[in-house]
Enzyme design. Structure first.
Site, PDB file in Angstrom:
ATOM      1  N   ASN A  45      11.786  -2.549  14.543  1.00 19.94           N
ATOM      2  CA  ASN A  45      12.683  -3.648  14.196  1.00 19.94           C
ATOM      3  C   ASN A  45      12.144  -4.319  12.941  1.00 19.94           C
ATOM      4  O   ASN A  45      10.977  -4.727  12.909  1.00 19.94           O
ATOM      5  CB  ASN A  45      12.753  -4.671  15.341  1.00 19.94           C
ATOM      6  N   HIS A  57       7.894   0.753  18.515  1.00 19.90           N
ATOM      7  CA  HIS A  57       8.140   0.801  19.951  1.00 19.90           C
ATOM      8  C   HIS A  57       8.273   2.275  20.375  1.00 19.90           C
ATOM      9  O   HIS A  57       8.993   3.042  19.715  1.00 19.90           O
ATOM     10  CB  HIS A  57       9.463   0.119  20.309  1.00 19.90           C
ATOM     11  N   VAL A  59       7.551 -10.354  16.212  1.00 19.28           N
ATOM     12  CA  VAL A  59       6.121 -10.414  15.875  1.00 19.28           C
ATOM     13  C   VAL A  59       5.946  -9.756  14.508  1.00 19.28           C
ATOM     14  O   VAL A  59       6.305  -8.580  14.328  1.00 19.28           O
ATOM     15  CB  VAL A  59       5.255  -9.694  16.930  1.00 19.28           C
ATOM     16  N   HIS A  93       5.072  -2.848  14.011  1.00 18.97           N
ATOM     17  CA  HIS A  93       4.835  -2.130  15.275  1.00 18.97           C
ATOM     18  C   HIS A  93       5.976  -1.164  15.537  1.00 18.97           C
ATOM     19  O   HIS A  93       7.131  -1.429  15.220  1.00 18.97           O
ATOM     20  CB  HIS A  93       4.666  -3.096  16.447  1.00 18.97           C
ATOM     21  N   ARG A 151       0.692  -1.485  26.099  1.00 22.40           N
ATOM     22  CA  ARG A 151       1.964  -1.634  26.807  1.00 22.40           C
ATOM     23  C   ARG A 151       2.626  -2.964  26.438  1.00 22.40           C
ATOM     24  O   ARG A 151       1.950  -3.993  26.341  1.00 22.40           O
ATOM     25  CB  ARG A 151       1.743  -1.551  28.324  1.00 22.40           C
ATOM     26  N   ASP A 152       3.952  -2.896  26.261  1.00 25.09           N
ATOM     27  CA  ASP A 152       4.718  -4.101  25.970  1.00 25.09           C
ATOM     28  C   ASP A 152       4.701  -5.019  27.202  1.00 25.09           C
ATOM     29  O   ASP A 152       4.847  -4.564  28.332  1.00 25.09           O
ATOM     30  CB  ASP A 152       6.169  -3.717  25.614  1.00 25.09           C
TER      31      ASP A 152
HETATM   32  P1  AMP Z   1       9.874  -6.974  18.184  1.00 26.91           P
HETATM   33  O1  AMP Z   1      11.011  -7.730  18.810  1.00 26.91           O
HETATM   34  O2  AMP Z   1      10.257  -5.642  17.631  1.00 26.91           O
HETATM   35  O3  AMP Z   1       9.099  -7.814  17.194  1.00 26.91           O
HETATM   36  O4  AMP Z   1       8.897  -6.625  19.385  1.00 26.91           O
HETATM   37  C1  AMP Z   1       7.873  -7.466  19.813  1.00 26.91           C
HETATM   38  C2  AMP Z   1       7.490  -6.984  21.182  1.00 26.91           C
HETATM   39  O5  AMP Z   1       6.224  -7.486  21.490  1.00 26.91           O
HETATM   40  C3  AMP Z   1       8.425  -7.458  22.306  1.00 26.91           C
HETATM   41  O6  AMP Z   1       8.967  -6.323  22.956  1.00 26.91           O
HETATM   42  C4  AMP Z   1       7.512  -8.279  23.210  1.00 26.91           C
HETATM   43  O7  AMP Z   1       7.809  -8.097  24.571  1.00 26.91           O
HETATM   44  C5  AMP Z   1       6.148  -7.733  22.858  1.00 26.91           C
HETATM   45  N1  AMP Z   1       5.013  -8.624  23.033  1.00 26.91           N
HETATM   46  C6  AMP Z   1       4.897  -9.908  22.591  1.00 26.91           C
HETATM   47  N2  AMP Z   1       3.665 -10.380  22.874  1.00 26.91           N
HETATM   48  C7  AMP Z   1       3.004  -9.377  23.493  1.00 26.91           C
HETATM   49  C8  AMP Z   1       1.681  -9.232  24.007  1.00 26.91           C
HETATM   50  N3  AMP Z   1       0.805 -10.237  23.956  1.00 26.91           N
HETATM   51  N4  AMP Z   1       1.335  -8.064  24.569  1.00 26.91           N
HETATM   52  C9  AMP Z   1       2.229  -7.037  24.635  1.00 26.91           C
HETATM   53  N5  AMP Z   1       3.469  -7.093  24.146  1.00 26.91           N
HETATM   54  C10 AMP Z   1       3.853  -8.247  23.591  1.00 26.91           C
END
Ligand code: AMP
Length: 114
Positions: free
Chosen positions: A87, A102, A96, A100, A29-30
């Site tokens: 993304n 979503h 990140v 990944h 989960r995000d």
């Molecule tokens: P992006 O902006 O596509 O790189 O998405 C990165 C996602 O990772 C964001 O929606 C963050 O809320 C989520 N995120 C960052 N760190 C963590 C974590 N430790 N556990 C779960 N989700 C995370």
């Protein structure tokens, strides 16, 4: 690039709310959900962005998609509908650098996305 927070989650080195895992992918989960269901599906292999995936990753990319559909079913959002998003790089909002997908659902989605 294999020391991102997501690589650590995949390795079990830091905690996450994991909803699915197999030999190739992990889903959790995000932390900052954008909808009632917001799950991230990642490959165990540390690919930084979609641009870095090659022909050798074709099967793995398919596995990410199939895991997303399985998770949507598991989360009870498959029939009503959900969105999958990757993304790629900063201009698209990637924060990140471990590939990944979503999986977002549980509310009506707007189009075009922001
Ligand atoms: P992006 O902006 O596509 O790189 O998405 C990165 C996602 O990772 C964001 O929606 C963050 O809320 C989520 N995120 C960052 N760190 C963590 C974590 N430790 N556990 C779960 N989700 C995370």
């Amino acid at each position: 690039m294999s020391d991102t927070i997501f690589a650590k989650i995949a390795a079990g080195e830091i905690p996450a709310d994991i909803v699915y895992r197999d030999e190739h992918v992990v889903a959790f989960r995000d932390l900052n959900p954008q909808a009632p269901t917001h799950v991230l599906v990642i490959p165990r292999k540390p690919i930084p962005t979609l641009n870095d995936a090659g022909p050798e990753d074709a099967e793995l990319l398919g596995r990410l998609m199939l895991a997303a559909a399985k998770i949507a079913e598991q989360e009870g959002i498959a029939a009503e509908g959900y969105r999958t998003v990757i993304n790629c790089n900063a201009g698209a909002g990637q924060t990140v650098y471990h590939l990944h997908l979503h999986v977002i659902g549980g509310r009506p989605m707007q189009w075009p996305p922001g």
